[in-house]
Design an enzyme around this catalytic site. Structure first.
Site, PDB file in Angstrom:
ATOM      1  CG  HIS A  11      30.525  51.673  -6.756  1.00  0.00           C
ATOM      2  ND1 HIS A  11      31.300  51.046  -5.469  1.00  0.00           N
ATOM      3  CD2 HIS A  11      30.312  50.804  -7.649  1.00  0.00           C
ATOM      4  CE1 HIS A  11      31.392  49.622  -5.814  1.00  0.00           C
ATOM      5  NE2 HIS A  11      30.849  49.413  -6.995  1.00  0.00           N
ATOM      6  CB  CYS A  31      29.311  46.836  -5.829  1.00  0.00           C
ATOM      7  SG  CYS A  31      29.422  46.123  -7.648  1.00  0.00           S
TER       8      CYS A  31
HETATM    9  N1  GLN Z   1      33.060  41.623  -8.718  1.00  0.00           N
HETATM   10  C1  GLN Z   1      31.614  41.946  -8.650  1.00  0.00           C
HETATM   11  C2  GLN Z   1      30.956  41.967  -9.911  1.00  0.00           C
HETATM   12  O1  GLN Z   1      31.715  42.412 -10.984  1.00  0.00           O
HETATM   13  C3  GLN Z   1      31.599  43.335  -8.009  1.00  0.00           C
HETATM   14  C4  GLN Z   1      32.107  44.377  -8.483  1.00  0.00           C
HETATM   15  C5  GLN Z   1      32.261  45.484  -7.698  1.00  0.00           C
HETATM   16  O2  GLN Z   1      32.048  45.591  -6.348  1.00  0.00           O
HETATM   17  N2  GLN Z   1      32.250  46.902  -8.236  1.00  0.00           N
HETATM   18  O3  GLN Z   1      29.793  41.829 -10.124  1.00  0.00           O
END
Ligand code: GLN
EC number: 6.3.5.13
Length: 243
Positions: free
Chosen positions: A195, A94
């Site tokens: 995740h 992510c």
């Molecule tokens: N901040 C990033 C997004 O919203 C990654 C989010 C995350 O790592 N869950 O795309």
């Protein structure tokens, strides 16, 4: 610490470790230990230099502000880029995935340069946030069973010609670009929106990283009962939710 120990580097647990992503380090460590492969886990906080002699680097997800801080520090540090230049293996999730790319939109709404380690570029999805279970078929070159995970992100990611999609989705948003792709990879660098933590739900990804690090084609089998039960439960729940 033994010189022959495999060096597993967990990058910036203080900034990038959402949704249990630290579990990825635990699973890689555990899968190595089960094969009696000596492994040294190195947690590198964002005020510490990134060691360049690691074998496997793991980098997790994060909220928008920690993600910008992490990108600034990693660019300034330069260690992760040098490690990849030396052939290191990187698995990112992510926010970590977006940081490895050439650019993403930061918490201030501005383009933020990434590390340019992976040919992907992320933009802000103007629609609703991508949240929920995902499942997809991983690039067949990698010889892995289907990917299962949980996504929660606002960014959309475009995979450039220098990288390949990590998986083709059965359901979920993944890269969010509507082309059914999820994540990206090139050589020994991988990124995903999954995740879960992704290694707990897909332990053969952890084995793939170990095989790359050890330069072997196979590892001794381990008891997969626990992982199989978790996978089956998550796949059944996610498939039902997506129907
Ligand atoms: N901040 C990033 C997004 O919203 C990654 C989010 C995350 O790592 N869950 O795309």
């Amino acid at each position: 610490m033994s010189d022959t120990s495999l060096r597993l580097v967990w990058v910036y647990p203080d900034l990038l470790s959402t949704y249990g992503d630290q579990g990825n380090a635990l699973v890689v460590e555990r899968r190595a230990q089960q094969r009696h492969i000596p492994v040294t886990r190195i947690d590198v906080r964002s005020d510490q230099p990134i060691p360049t002699s690691g074998d496997i680097y793991l980098i997790g997800g994060g909220e928008d502000r920690p993600q910008r801080l992490a990108a600034e520090r990693l660019r300034r540090d330069g260690g992760l880029n040098r490690a990849v230049g030396n052939g290191a293996i990187v698995f990112s999730v992510c926010a970590g995935y977006q940081i490895l790319g050439t650019e993403f939109i930061n918490d201030l709404g501005r383009p933020e340069p990434g590390l340019g380690i992976l040919d992907v570029r992320s933009v802000r999805n103007e629609g609703s946030r991508h949240v929920g279970d995902i499942m997809g078929d991983i690039d067949e070159r990698l010889g892995l069973p289907p990917l299962t995970g949980f996504e929660n992100h606002q960014g959309n990611t475009v995979v450039g010609p220098g990288a390949r999609p990590f998986a083709r989705l059965r359901f979920g948003s993944g890269n969010g670009t509507g082309d059914g792709t999820e994540g990206a990879w090139c050589d020994t660098v991988f990124g995903t929106y999954a995740h879960g933590p992704v290694m707990a739900r897909n332990p053969l990804i952890a084995d793939m990283l170990l095989k790359l690090a050890l330069d072997v084609h196979a590892l001794p089998p381990v008891d997969e009962q626990w992982y199989e039960a978790l996978r089956a439960e998550r796949i059944a729940a996610a498939t039902q939710a997506s129907a």
